[in-house]
Design a protein around this motif. Structure first.
Motif, mmCIF file in Angstrom:
data_model
loop_
_atom_site.group_PDB
_atom_site.id
_atom_site.type_symbol
_atom_site.label_atom_id
_atom_site.label_comp_id
_atom_site.label_asym_id
_atom_site.label_seq_id
_atom_site.Cartn_x
_atom_site.Cartn_y
_atom_site.Cartn_z
ATOM 1 N N UNK A 1 0.817 -1.025 -0.168
ATOM 2 C CA UNK A 1 0.053 -0.045 0.075
ATOM 3 C C UNK A 1 1.039 1.307 0.127
ATOM 4 N N UNK A 2 0.689 2.129 -0.787
ATOM 5 C CA UNK A 2 1.363 3.323 -1.072
ATOM 6 C C UNK A 2 0.483 4.484 -1.034
ATOM 7 N N UNK A 3 0.964 5.830 -1.244
ATOM 8 C CA UNK A 3 -0.227 6.802 -1.110
ATOM 9 C C UNK A 3 0.654 8.067 -1.700
ATOM 10 N N UNK A 4 -0.155 8.846 -2.510
ATOM 11 C CA UNK A 4 0.330 10.182 -3.171
ATOM 12 C C UNK A 4 -0.606 10.999 -2.685
ATOM 13 N N UNK A 5 -0.122 12.135 -2.176
ATOM 14 C CA UNK A 5 -0.651 13.094 -1.270
ATOM 15 C C UNK A 5 -0.649 14.636 -2.477
ATOM 16 N N UNK A 6 -1.872 14.988 -2.977
ATOM 17 C CA UNK A 6 -1.867 16.007 -3.862
ATOM 18 C C UNK A 6 -2.047 17.371 -3.159
ATOM 19 N N UNK A 7 -1.920 18.230 -3.586
ATOM 20 C CA UNK A 7 -2.184 19.625 -3.032
ATOM 21 C C UNK A 7 -3.937 19.599 -3.127
ATOM 22 N N UNK A 8 -4.695 20.400 -2.055
ATOM 23 C CA UNK A 8 -6.113 20.305 -2.089
ATOM 24 C C UNK A 8 -6.649 21.594 -2.940
ATOM 25 N N UNK A 9 -7.834 21.403 -3.625
ATOM 26 C CA UNK A 9 -8.326 22.244 -4.447
ATOM 27 C C UNK A 9 -8.534 22.130 -5.800
ATOM 28 N N UNK A 10 -9.684 22.531 -6.310
ATOM 29 C CA UNK A 10 -10.276 22.652 -7.609
ATOM 30 C C UNK A 10 -8.905 23.030 -8.877
ATOM 31 N N UNK A 11 -8.254 23.978 -8.244
ATOM 32 C CA UNK A 11 -7.295 24.695 -9.174
ATOM 33 C C UNK A 11 -6.244 23.572 -9.385
ATOM 34 N N UNK A 12 -6.045 22.328 -8.693
ATOM 35 C CA UNK A 12 -5.153 21.545 -9.025
ATOM 36 C C UNK A 12 -5.661 20.259 -9.991
ATOM 37 N N UNK A 13 -6.723 20.369 -10.298
ATOM 38 C CA UNK A 13 -7.472 19.382 -10.918
ATOM 39 C C UNK A 13 -7.062 19.418 -12.407
ATOM 40 N N UNK A 14 -5.609 19.375 -12.795
ATOM 41 C CA UNK A 14 -5.184 19.391 -14.342
ATOM 42 C C UNK A 14 -4.475 18.262 -14.494
ATOM 43 N N UNK A 15 -3.911 18.173 -15.769
ATOM 44 C CA UNK A 15 -3.051 17.194 -16.306
ATOM 45 C C UNK A 15 -1.581 17.385 -15.631
ATOM 46 N N UNK A 16 -1.182 18.357 -15.112
ATOM 47 C CA UNK A 16 0.048 18.405 -14.714
ATOM 48 C C UNK A 16 0.057 17.844 -13.173
ATOM 49 N N UNK A 17 -0.728 18.063 -12.310
ATOM 50 C CA UNK A 17 -0.941 17.393 -10.914
ATOM 51 C C UNK A 17 -1.307 15.865 -11.283
ATOM 52 N N UNK A 18 -2.216 15.827 -12.299
ATOM 53 C CA UNK A 18 -2.627 13.938 -12.569
ATOM 54 C C UNK A 18 -1.291 13.327 -12.740
ATOM 55 N N UNK A 19 -0.285 14.102 -13.127
ATOM 56 C CA UNK A 19 0.917 13.432 -13.745
ATOM 57 C C UNK A 19 1.763 12.831 -12.588
#
Lengths: 359, 359
Positions: free
Chosen positions: A62-80
């Motif tokens: 089990x591993x985890x990836x923690x993304x920044x919080x917010x609709x403004x990060x819902x893009x291809x770059x953060x998806x990557x």
């Protein structure tokens, strides 16, 4: 615990709704196929629920990836970043992704699962009311483009959805209200009895009565599941779910993603649709007032931001996915509890709505 | 003109093969659903064929996006240029994308079509031998990640494939050879008679005899279509198409995408697989020599680059999609014309292959 089934033939899946489901590893175990699990979450949810979510998956990598919080990060770059971690950790094509968070996390994790190695399974653990009643049902996944919401994505159904109502205890008031916007939407588009139930129970829901929340989530998911089962890839009636969304997406894009919450934007957008329905002669002024009253009790905005001009609205609405051959198709109301979709309305009524339905 | 059908129930589609098909608008017209067409091509192909491709679509809004040419541009960032242009031009969800170019353009356009507004139709016009015999059949689409080829993508079938053999007249010799690597592969994995036909006709193919090329393309596509029809999403025998690819992908990634052409990398990779099959006792030394002879006649490399160490090979092979639960699965040969997939081989034979099959 309540169990609903979203009926999509070989892609059918269960939705579990109840208190403290994050403490029940037996629930999710049958839905993991391989030996590797990647939990995708954000920096707000991780400190609250990541340990509990990890503990659901025993005897697995089990591993985890923690993304920044917010609709403004819902893009291809953060998806990557999800792909980076999957590939860096040698996650294979039988890996299971787990979305732990709100709608943004659900949409991004779902799309990552759809695209990683051309498709791996995923499980949804939505932790906001909005995601519990909306994005957890239906298989729509994706990311935003600077010029349009959810323009890049896939239809990809989860293996299972686990809704632990206890996660709502840590939700900000503003986020709870935003979720209620989608809940009220189901009443408006196809379920008058539910709308009336909401009118009776709104303060209880705002006070986070768990029994009421579970009922509202179940009824919302059931409404959505019925629509999705009839129209998985949005050729017809599924579009009704977009009540308020064409206006709302323009607000979100025009104000910059994240400034207005999705639920806030569609609340104002549903009021614009209601007012336009009044101009078309289908709703009465009293109907529009009645709809506005419940949004106000839910502490939701009923007017769009005045900074956004009619021209800006039209610009963003023309880029909306519901445009076909250059025509803005809108979801409108015949009555409270009955929506329809139309591109066949006098253009000036849309202008009049944009001009007149202002604070 | 030859017409093949890839048989995938409601996703079935035709492949048209012949000379001068780019001058026949009647061929593609029935496959366009909406009113907007976006042609995706690259800076090498655009000056040669873009005008002709545009002329295929009469009475429609036709736009084009021209990407830089090369495997090194097959990534999410360049993919986003297609989305930029689609959204900027208000392309709706009934738009048709057209891939005009080689495998990179086909894979990127297909993935853009799979993801734009969660899926729009697309048409393939492959202009390299490699893309005509490989990526035009099967619906695999996607982009590379710096650490692995085709790690991000979707299965998305085209509406139709148009193969105009005249486009091969402008193809560089090195690209023609790279395409022949995939053609020869079909003989090796399942079609001994075709392998023998290729042994007889290789010089004619290298001299671009159009009748021979059309035959080779048809037989290759038919072989691939048969496999794909039996196994659309690569659960079983479709993996045989990856003969030489696990080794080859390591070469491509290890040398930096674009340094070795895909066809060159899998040519060396197929030789590594053949040599390992010899070590396993299935092929004779004469078989391996016979396979090497046809690759050499096609001016293809038979040895991997010596710069790439065994350790680097293992690193990149471990990241390959064909790994399941940490085990490198390889496609190997029982005989010329009969491939199989296995993760069950002595690990030292893989090491021995990497060490010994060197120039």
């Amino acid at each position: 615990m309540i169990t609903l089934t979203v009926d999509l033939a070989e892609r059918s899946y269960p939705i579990f709704i109840g208190q403290d489901l994050l403490q029940q590893p037996g629930l999710v175990a049958p839905f993991v196929k391989g030996t590797q699990v990647m939990i995708v979450t954000n920096s707000t949810v991780a400190p609250l629920y990541l340990d509990r979510a990890k503990a659901l998956f025993t005897d697995l990598q089990v591993d985890a990836v923690v993304l920044p919080d917010g609709e403004e990060y819902k893009n291809l770059e953060i998806l990557n970043r999800i792909f980076d971690q999957l590939i860096g950790g040698h996650f294979d094509r039988k890996s299971t992704l787990v979305a732990l968070g709100g709608g943004v996390i659900g949409d991004m994790t779902g799309f990552a699962a759809a695209a990683y190695q051309r498709g791996v399974p995923f499980i949804q653990i939505p932790t906001t009311l909005l995601s519990q009643v909306d994005s957890s049902v239906g298989g729509k996944t994706g990311v935003n483009h600077p010029q349009g919401k959810n323009m890049i994505g896939a239809f990809h159904q989860p293996q299972a959805v686990v809704i632990d109502t206890l996660t709502l205890n840590t939700l900000e008031d503003r986020q709870l209200s935003a979720g209620l916007a989608e809940v009220i939407k189901y009443g408006l588009i196809r379920d008058l009895a539910f709308f009336e139930w909401l009118e009776q129970n709104l303060e209880g829901l705002m006070a986070r009565d768990h029994a009421l929340l579970a009922q509202a989530i179940e009824r919302s998911c059931q409404n959505k599941a019925d629509i999705v089962a009839a129209d998985e890839t949005e050729q017809g009636q599924r579009a009704l779910l977009n009540l308020g969304h064409t206006f709302g997406h323009a607000i979100e894009a025009g104000m910059g993603y994240g400034a207005w919450l999705h639920g806030e934007a569609i609340s104002a957008g549903m009021m614009q649709a209601a007012y336009m329905s009044q101009l078309l002669g289908d709703l009465s002024a009293a109907d529009v007032e009645r709809i506005g009253a419940i949004f106000k009790r839910a502490k939701l905005p009923i007017y769009p931001p005045n900074e956004l001009s009619n021209e800006q609205f039209m610009h963003y609405m023309a880029g909306d996915k519901k445009v076909q051959a250059g025509k803005v198709r809108l979801v409108l109301l015949k009555s409270i509890g009955q929506a329809y979709i139309s591109g066949d309305y006098p253009a000036e009524l849309l202008q009049k709505t944009l001009t007149e339905w202002r604070s």
